[in-house]
Design an enzyme around this catalytic site. Structure first.
Site, PDB file in Angstrom:
ATOM      1  N   CYS A 137       0.818  -1.289   0.089  1.00  0.00           N
ATOM      2  CA  CYS A 137      -0.030  -0.095   0.048  1.00  0.00           C
ATOM      3  C   CYS A 137       0.822   1.374   0.007  1.00  0.00           C
ATOM      4  O   CYS A 137       1.707   1.373  -0.765  1.00  0.00           O
ATOM      5  CB  CYS A 137      -1.149   0.005   1.120  1.00  0.00           C
ATOM      6  SG  CYS A 137      -2.123   1.111   0.871  1.00  0.00           S
ATOM      7  N   HIS A 194      -3.770  -4.763  -0.425  1.00  0.00           N
ATOM      8  CA  HIS A 194      -3.367  -5.440   0.795  1.00  0.00           C
ATOM      9  C   HIS A 194      -3.401  -6.968   0.824  1.00  0.00           C
ATOM     10  O   HIS A 194      -4.381  -7.425   1.057  1.00  0.00           O
ATOM     11  CB  HIS A 194      -4.223  -4.926   1.980  1.00  0.00           C
ATOM     12  CG  HIS A 194      -3.972  -3.442   2.404  1.00  0.00           C
ATOM     13  ND1 HIS A 194      -3.177  -3.012   3.289  1.00  0.00           N
ATOM     14  CD2 HIS A 194      -4.669  -2.194   1.985  1.00  0.00           C
ATOM     15  CE1 HIS A 194      -3.003  -1.740   3.478  1.00  0.00           C
ATOM     16  NE2 HIS A 194      -4.010  -1.296   2.732  1.00  0.00           N
ATOM     17  N   GLU A 247      -2.381  -8.786   3.039  1.00  0.00           N
ATOM     18  CA  GLU A 247      -2.970  -9.390   4.255  1.00  0.00           C
ATOM     19  C   GLU A 247      -4.280  -9.469   4.323  1.00  0.00           C
ATOM     20  O   GLU A 247      -4.616 -10.029   5.512  1.00  0.00           O
ATOM     21  CB  GLU A 247      -2.250  -8.765   5.321  1.00  0.00           C
ATOM     22  CG  GLU A 247      -2.596  -7.162   5.893  1.00  0.00           C
ATOM     23  CD  GLU A 247      -1.958  -6.308   4.715  1.00  0.00           C
ATOM     24  OE1 GLU A 247      -2.424  -5.176   5.196  1.00  0.00           O
ATOM     25  OE2 GLU A 247      -1.507  -6.623   3.674  1.00  0.00           O
TER      26      GLU A 247
END
Length: 203
Positions: free
Chosen positions: A81, A183, A185
């Site tokens: 990001c 992202h 994650e």
């Protein structure tokens, strides 16, 4: 701990979600801002949320920008990001500001007629084959939250794009340096595969 990925703690990162995803994959991590730990790590992740100038200053203040530039010559570095945006030469969010210069290009506000910021799931269009996306299908979906994006000078550095009214650079690779505007994650099984691939680059 012989094999671990250092997650850079410079005050603006979403550290725990990245750490938890890596631990879920069985990959050892260390949250640190210590240059010696960054040197010992086999790979480095640079997370980030917030504004480009603030984050760039937090890296420059303690000299982490120079440490990261040096380490990127030796081992894989992944920016996520805002962390990806900081890899570029410069950004113009709030004011013109110098980045790390590990990927050539600039970070600009997304020029689209779609609602901003760009928040949600979008499909990736993979290009310029990269080990970061090993095992993933074209048009896999990942999660974005951003208003600015990198504009790469060299299309050879772009490994994925997404469409949000306009074509946006979603991921880059230049030598040992990787960046995901999305992202991983927060991107389910696809994101976990990306982090797994990154974690295995030096194995």
């Amino acid at each position: 701990m012989d094999h671990f990925t250092a997650i850079v703690d410079y005050g603006v990162g979403n550290l725990m979600s990245v750490t938890n995803a890596m631990r879920y994959l069985g990959l050892a991590t260390c949250i640190t801002s210590d240059p010696a730990e960054l040197e010992r790590a086999e790979a480095i992740i640079l997370p980030g949320v917030g504004a480009f100038p603030d984050a760039a200053e937090r890296l420059r203040g303690p000299g982490l920008d120079q440490v990261l530039t040096a380490q990127a010559q030796k081992k894989p570095v992944l920016g996520i990001c805002l962390g990806m945006q900081l890899l570029f030469d410069c950004g113009n969010e709030v004011r013109d500001c110098k980045g790390l210069g590990l990927v050539h290009g600039a970070v600009r506000r997304i020029q689209t007629g779609e609602k901003m910021p760009h928040i949600g799931w979008n499909s990736l269009h993979l290009q310029n084959a990269s080990p970061l996306f090993r095992g993933l299908d074209e048009e896999c979906y990942v999660y974005f939250v951003h208003s600015y994006c990198g504009v790469a000078e060299q299309e050879a550095d772009v490994i994925a794009r997404t469409d949000y009214g306009v074509s946006i650079v979603a991921a880059v690779q230049h030598g040992n340096v990787y960046g995901c505007q999305f992202h991983p994650e927060k991107s389910g099984e696809v994101g976990l595969q990306i982090l797994k691939n990154f974690g295995e680059l030096n194995r």
